[in-house]
Design a protein around this motif. Structure first.
Motif, PDB file in Angstrom:
ATOM      1  N   MET A 187      -3.236  -9.418  -4.886  1.00  0.00           N
ATOM      2  CA  MET A 187      -2.550  -8.157  -5.138  1.00  0.00           C
ATOM      3  C   MET A 187      -3.556  -7.017  -5.338  1.00  0.00           C
ATOM      4  SD  MET A 187       0.232  -7.233  -8.109  1.00  0.00           S
ATOM      5  CE  MET A 187      -0.832  -7.852  -9.404  1.00  0.00           C
ATOM      6  N   SER A 223      -6.356  -6.867  -3.903  1.00  0.00           N
ATOM      7  CA  SER A 223      -7.181  -6.787  -2.677  1.00  0.00           C
ATOM      8  C   SER A 223      -8.656  -6.960  -3.003  1.00  0.00           C
ATOM      9  CB  SER A 223      -6.953  -5.454  -1.940  1.00  0.00           C
ATOM     10  OG  SER A 223      -5.620  -5.365  -1.485  1.00  0.00           O
ATOM     11  N   ARG A 265       1.847  -1.223  -2.387  1.00  0.00           N
ATOM     12  CA  ARG A 265       0.877  -2.060  -3.113  1.00  0.00           C
ATOM     13  C   ARG A 265       0.605  -1.476  -4.500  1.00  0.00           C
ATOM     14  NH1 ARG A 265      -4.507  -1.188  -3.685  1.00  0.00           N
ATOM     15  NH2 ARG A 265      -5.724  -2.920  -4.545  1.00  0.00           N
TER      16      ARG A 265
END
Length: 571
Positions: free
Chosen positions: A346, A348, A444
């Motif tokens: 999540m 990244s 995101r």
């Protein structure tokens, strides 16, 4: 790229095939895989070029070739397109052969057939006086292509062949049907077929990149991929490994074994994920390599057959860990491990993967899960909130990976000593958090905000709810599109205030719909009725909502966050 030995030029299909050059698909390159969707697209593109007032040409994309002598070219990328155009030409030739055999303008059609074969399919070798194909396919597809399609066989066998061969046969028959429809009603079908082939050979063109060796081919792949053109560096590395094995006495047996094991790995990862996996795997065991130099590094180190199979064994050892980190939902890991992997994804944040792969091989489970959780906390402090540069972080993680690989570190505490360098202090973390802005218009970022508010709620109020639940939504106290009643916030700084963490709270979905863009005085009673501790506290402690109140709340949240995302052994 200036020093790279390669040439680039645009060439039509006629210019590629209408000469004495030959093209071969490397023996272990991937099989033919196009299907009706791709055939339809190409046929539609071809049709657009046929009318007199149609498109002047159709661009077929990049074609990457490798040659040592400028006579024989290996097709590194573009084999699907070259093979398919060849199927179209062969389909036209088989249709052309029928009127020739039946005696209808037989002599003219035989001459047309001979000319098309010599130009696009094969030629007479002046030394051996045997026909040589201009295009040869890989080991699974070439025999059928040569023995049946190039031979224009009346009957195309269907049993006992791999799926890719059936796809190639079906493509041949699909184009044959389309061509039959194309020439229906033509006064001279033979002439129409020959004209069709001649037209497409001049109107289909490629950008041809010719390289001298595999290292240059890899550099071309990296450059084109950086520009959004997806090429298969995976196949390039595979071909190199096969070339290493081809030198040995057991070449055929060993290459078959490599093919089998390679396909298992790539099938599990997907060809696009393989280069990333290879880099993470490599950096968990060797000196640090960036993606742009990875092929050169691997090539320099893997030069003997023993090294090829050692690489396969080691990749087998690491693939489960890599997949568990990148696709945790399907992993056979305990729930807590999967949760940490999901959080890293999540965020990244991938820099810790080589270290975690090394840790999974060498640490006890208890130490591994502690390190995995610590990595999530560091990622949150350093990457999500601090937004610090990842170069130093990647170097530190690689150092830890090498310590684990070499046995210098063999428990969680020893690895943590190295990771202290990238663990922001409480003071630095709270300062960063107090000013943090996360724009929730990106999905995101909205997910991360929900995650943060959920964790803070659990710490402050003891309520543990699912951050992804549709029962709760993010309420922006200062609305994203404010109307009357928000004069305290300057229009110039409005967006910054809206997306400050302190301006956001989780709220039951039904209540959120009631609030919309209303002024704070109308929102406050609804917020006070929430079952969530932090949301209710916001309303109770703030009679109004102004920039200074927002800043004060964010400092409070920063202090709370420093207790949630904390590594006790460092703090």
């Amino acid at each position: 790229m200036a020093s790279t030995n390669f040439n680039t030029e645009n060439r039509t299909y006629r210019q590629l095939l209408g000469n004495g050059l030959t093209y071969c698909i490397p023996r272990f390159q991937r099989d033919y895989s196009w299907a009706e969707e791709e055939w339809e697209d190409l046929w539609a593109d071809i049709q657009s070029t046929l009318p007199a007032d149609g498109e002047p040409a159709h661009y077929m994309g990049y074609l990457v070739l490798q040659t040592a002598d400028n006579r024989v070219y290996e097709v590194i990328d573009g084999q699907q397109r070259l093979t398919t155009i060849s199927l179209i030409v062969l389909a036209a030739m088989r249709l052309l052969s029928k009127p020739a055999a039946e005696g209808r303008v037989a002599e003219e059609n035989r001459r047309r057939l001979d000319q098309l074969r010599a130009t696009y399919i094969g030629y007479l070798d002046p030394v051996t006086l045997t026909t040589r194909n201009k295009l040869s396919l890989n080991r699974n597809n070439d025999s059928y292509y040569r023995d049946y399609l190039v031979a224009l066989a009346d009957h195309l066998p269907q049993r006992g062949f791999p799926a890719s061969t059936h796809a190639m046969r079906k493509g041949f028959e699909w184009f044959e049907r389309r061509l039959r429809e194309q020439i229906k009603g033509a006064s001279d079908p033979g002439m129409a077929l020959a004209q069709f082939v001649e037209t497409i050979s001049d109107k289909l063109f490629f950008t041809v990149i010719t390289v001298a060796d595999q290292l240059n081919a890899y550099k071309v792949f990296e450059t084109l991929n950086a520009r959004g053109v997806r090429l298969s560096a995976t196949d390039l590395l595979k071909n190199y490994l096969f070339s290493v094995l081809a030198r040995g006495q057991e070449a055929l047996r060993e290459m078959d074994e490599l093919e089998r094991r390679w396909e298992v790995i790539v099938d599990r990862l997907g060809s696009e994920s393989f280069p990333d996996f290879l880099r993470m795997h490599w950096n968990s065991r060797h000196n640090f390599a960036r993606q742009t130099e990875l092929f050169k590094v691997v090539r320099n180190r893997i030069q003997a057959r023993e090294a090829v199979f050692a690489l396969l064994r080691e990749m087998d050892e690491d693939i489960d860990t890599y997949l568990a980190l990148t696709q945790p939902e399907g992993a056979q890991w305990p729930p807590a491990w999967k949760q940490s992997a999901q959080e890293l994804r999540m965020f990244s944040v991938r820099q810790p993967y080589p270290m975690l792969m090394a840790a999974k091989r060498s640490l006890a489970d208890a130490d591994f899960v502690s390190l995995l959780r610590a990595t999530v906390i560091i990622a949150f402090r350093y990457n999500v909130i601090g937004a610090q540069h990842t170069g130093e972080q990647e170097r530190v993680y690689h150092t830890a990976a090498m310590q684990l690989y070499s046995g210098q570190a063999y428990n969680f505490a020893q690895v943590l000593t190295t990771l202290r360098q990238v663990y922001p202090s409480d003071e630095a973390f709270k300062a960063d958090f107090a000013e943090k802005v996360i724009k929730t218009t990106q999905s995101r970022n909205a997910k991360i905000v929900r995650y943060i508010l959920c964790k803070l709620e659990k710490q402050a109020g003891g309520i543990d709810f699912d951050a992804d639940s549709s029962s709760y939504t993010i309420e922006h106290v200062l609305p994203q599109s404010p109307q009357a009643g928000w004069d305290a916030f300057n229009d110039r700084d409005l967006e910054t205030f809206v997306y400050r963490l302190a301006n956001m709270a989780m709220l039951e979905s039904g209540k959120n719909k009631e609030l919309s863009n209303k002024p704070y005085a109308e929102k406050r009673p609804v917020l006070q009725q929430s079952s969530l501790y932090l949301t209710k506290k916001l309303a109770e402690e703030n009679a109004d909502w102004q920039p200074e109140r927002l800043a004060a709340r964010q400092k409070q949240l920063a202090h709370l966050a420093s207790t949630v995302w904390r590594i006790a052994q460092i703090a």
